[in-house]
Design an enzyme around this catalytic site. Structure first.
Site, PDB file in Angstrom:
ATOM      1  CE1 TYR A 196      -3.956  -2.355   5.065  1.00  0.00           C
ATOM      2  CE2 TYR A 196      -3.249  -0.115   4.555  1.00  0.00           C
ATOM      3  CZ  TYR A 196      -3.731  -1.349   4.140  1.00  0.00           C
ATOM      4  OH  TYR A 196      -3.954  -1.574   2.804  1.00  0.00           O
TER       5      TYR A 196
ATOM      6  CB  SER B  89      -0.862   0.008   1.265  1.00  0.00           C
ATOM      7  OG  SER B  89      -1.446   1.286   1.469  1.00  0.00           O
TER       8      SER B  89
HETATM    9  P1  NAP Z   1     -11.293  -6.186   0.654  1.00  0.00           P
HETATM   10  O1  NAP Z   1     -12.249  -5.705  -0.372  1.00  0.00           O
HETATM   11  O2  NAP Z   1     -11.557  -5.929   2.085  1.00  0.00           O
HETATM   12  O3  NAP Z   1     -11.057  -7.762   0.424  1.00  0.00           O
HETATM   13  C1  NAP Z   1     -10.185  -8.428   1.300  1.00  0.00           C
HETATM   14  C2  NAP Z   1      -9.928  -9.810   0.746  1.00  0.00           C
HETATM   15  O4  NAP Z   1      -8.953 -10.455   1.565  1.00  0.00           O
HETATM   16  C3  NAP Z   1     -11.167 -10.679   0.757  1.00  0.00           C
HETATM   17  O5  NAP Z   1     -11.121 -11.545  -0.367  1.00  0.00           O
HETATM   18  C4  NAP Z   1     -11.007 -11.470   2.056  1.00  0.00           C
HETATM   19  O6  NAP Z   1     -11.660 -12.742   2.041  1.00  0.00           O
HETATM   20  C5  NAP Z   1      -9.503 -11.661   2.063  1.00  0.00           C
HETATM   21  N1  NAP Z   1      -8.958 -11.940   3.378  1.00  0.00           N
HETATM   22  C6  NAP Z   1      -8.980 -11.152   4.481  1.00  0.00           C
HETATM   23  N2  NAP Z   1      -8.351 -11.738   5.502  1.00  0.00           N
HETATM   24  C7  NAP Z   1      -7.904 -12.933   5.046  1.00  0.00           C
HETATM   25  C8  NAP Z   1      -7.193 -14.012   5.617  1.00  0.00           C
HETATM   26  N3  NAP Z   1      -6.794 -13.970   6.900  1.00  0.00           N
HETATM   27  N4  NAP Z   1      -6.924 -15.095   4.842  1.00  0.00           N
HETATM   28  C9  NAP Z   1      -7.314 -15.149   3.543  1.00  0.00           C
HETATM   29  N5  NAP Z   1      -8.010 -14.160   2.952  1.00  0.00           N
HETATM   30  C10 NAP Z   1      -8.298 -13.067   3.691  1.00  0.00           C
HETATM   31  O7  NAP Z   1      -9.832  -5.593   0.411  1.00  0.00           O
HETATM   32  P2  NAP Z   1      -9.155  -4.902  -0.877  1.00  0.00           P
HETATM   33  O8  NAP Z   1      -9.385  -3.440  -0.782  1.00  0.00           O
HETATM   34  O9  NAP Z   1      -9.506  -5.636  -2.102  1.00  0.00           O
HETATM   35  O10 NAP Z   1      -7.612  -5.127  -0.495  1.00  0.00           O
HETATM   36  C11 NAP Z   1      -6.819  -6.144  -1.096  1.00  0.00           C
HETATM   37  C12 NAP Z   1      -5.368  -5.855  -0.741  1.00  0.00           C
HETATM   38  O11 NAP Z   1      -5.018  -4.563  -1.252  1.00  0.00           O
HETATM   39  C13 NAP Z   1      -5.088  -5.822   0.754  1.00  0.00           C
HETATM   40  O12 NAP Z   1      -3.810  -6.359   1.018  1.00  0.00           O
HETATM   41  C14 NAP Z   1      -5.097  -4.333   1.059  1.00  0.00           C
HETATM   42  O13 NAP Z   1      -4.338  -4.034   2.205  1.00  0.00           O
HETATM   43  C15 NAP Z   1      -4.479  -3.779  -0.197  1.00  0.00           C
HETATM   44  N6  NAP Z   1      -4.763  -2.369  -0.445  1.00  0.00           N
HETATM   45  C16 NAP Z   1      -6.021  -1.917  -0.576  1.00  0.00           C
HETATM   46  C17 NAP Z   1      -6.241  -0.566  -0.839  1.00  0.00           C
HETATM   47  C18 NAP Z   1      -7.628   0.024  -0.990  1.00  0.00           C
HETATM   48  O14 NAP Z   1      -7.737   1.257  -1.033  1.00  0.00           O
HETATM   49  N7  NAP Z   1      -8.678  -0.778  -1.105  1.00  0.00           N
HETATM   50  C19 NAP Z   1      -5.161   0.306  -0.944  1.00  0.00           C
HETATM   51  C20 NAP Z   1      -3.874  -0.202  -0.797  1.00  0.00           C
HETATM   52  C21 NAP Z   1      -3.684  -1.542  -0.562  1.00  0.00           C
HETATM   53  P3  NAP Z   1     -13.229 -12.889   2.489  1.00  0.00           P
HETATM   54  O15 NAP Z   1     -14.052 -12.392   1.337  1.00  0.00           O
HETATM   55  O16 NAP Z   1     -13.392 -14.356   2.715  1.00  0.00           O
HETATM   56  O17 NAP Z   1     -13.401 -12.074   3.718  1.00  0.00           O
END
Ligand code: NAP
Length: 255
Positions: free
Chosen positions: A162, A145
């Site tokens: 985080y 991130s």
């Molecule tokens: P999200 O919509 O909250 O989705 C999270 C995903 O991770 C879901 O598929 C969830 O599975 C899975 N997950 C959570 N905990 C887990 C665990 N312990 N074991 C296996 N799977 C797990 O998140 P997102 O925004 O797509 O984020 C994806 C990645 O991008 C993350 O690493 C996040 O930190 C990073 N990121 C996001 C942003 C942003 O603005 N959204 C920015 C920078 C980085 P379930 O569906 O089963 O809960």
């Protein structure tokens, strides 16, 4: 859309049930990979990802595992290997966030965020690397991130655990790239604000402030992140390893 760059490859995307991970699964499948869609709790969402992949002519299967657990992660790899063979392309995307101010940060919460975000990446890379080394070919992308590069001045103390975990993901990826080259390339993607469930409860005011400071003048989409991730996994990126690539609309610029 870049043709079928991943024909015959086996991919694993952790956290593939929703958001960024789902978009990566769909793009990999569209481009010919067989995709293992990992999820933690949400079986219905993982099945939807599989349907979206199938609609693009893609193939794969879903695998439940909490990546914070070595045993669960290792059992998932066993199941993927039994179904399809070793993983060629790994995307360590699963992540947990908690936007707590420091007064509300508990030791349990700190440990949970660190264990999902950095132990989870470690478990997956460690389990994937032996087969990749034996086959002298592996490509890994860890999703970090911009918060792991530069702490947000807007959210201040709400992202300490985080941000720390995401800095660790960058350091881990760099060290793995040096240790595991030339057989395995390891890169990091650092997204800015992307519209997913993780950021869904952000206030309109905070979102407007972030967009106001973003040269691209918008938030990102999961597909923006998928496009960069798939490039790094592809042959076109064969001279790129150990890097952290930012997709944030210019909100963060590296020196
Ligand atoms: P999200 O919509 O909250 O989705 C999270 C995903 O991770 C879901 O598929 C969830 O599975 C899975 N997950 C959570 N905990 C887990 C665990 N312990 N074991 C296996 N799977 C797990 O998140 P997102 O925004 O797509 O984020 C994806 C990645 O991008 C993350 O690493 C996040 O930190 C990073 N990121 C996001 C942003 C942003 O603005 N959204 C920015 C920078 C980085 P379930 O569906 O089963 O809960």
């Amino acid at each position: 859309m870049s043709g079928r760059r991943f024909e015959g490859r086996t991919a694993l995307v952790t956290g593939g049930s929703r958001g960024i991970g789902r978009a990566i699964c769909v793009q990999l499948a569209r481009e010919g990979a067989w995709v293992a869609v990992n999820y933690a709790e949400n079986a219905g969402a993982a099945a939807e990802t599989l349907d979206l992949m199938a609609a693009e002519g893609g193939q794969g299967a879903v695998f439940r595992a909490d990546v914070a657990s070595w045993e669960a992660t290792s059992a998932m790899f066993d199941a993927i290997e039994a179904a399809r063979g070793p993983v060629d392309l790994l995307v360590a995307n699963a992540g947990a966030a908690s936007f707590q101010d420091d007064a509300n940060m508990t030791l349990d919460l700190w440990r949970r965020i660190l264990s999902v975000n950095i132990d989870g990446a470690f478990h997956c890379v460690w389990r994937a690397k032996e087969a990749m080394q034996a086959r002298k070919d592996g490509r890994i992308v860890c999703i970090s991130s911009i918060q792991g590069l530069a702490p947000s001045r807007i959210r201040r103390d709400r992202l300490i655990a985080y941000g720390t975990s995401k800095s660790a993901v960058i350091g881990f990826s760099r060290n793995c790239a040096v240790a595991f080259g030339p057989e395995i390339r390891v890169n990091c993607v650092a997204p800015g604000l992307i519209d997913t469930d993780m950021t869904g409860d952000m206030s309109d005011e905070m979102r407007a402030r972030i967009v106001g400071e973003t040269p691209a003048a918008r938030t990102g989409t999961p597909e923006d992140v998928a496009e960069l991730t798939c490039f790094l996994l592809s042959d076109a990126a064969s001279f790129i390893t150990g890097q952290t690539c930012v997709t944030s609309g210019g909100l963060v610029t590296l020196p």
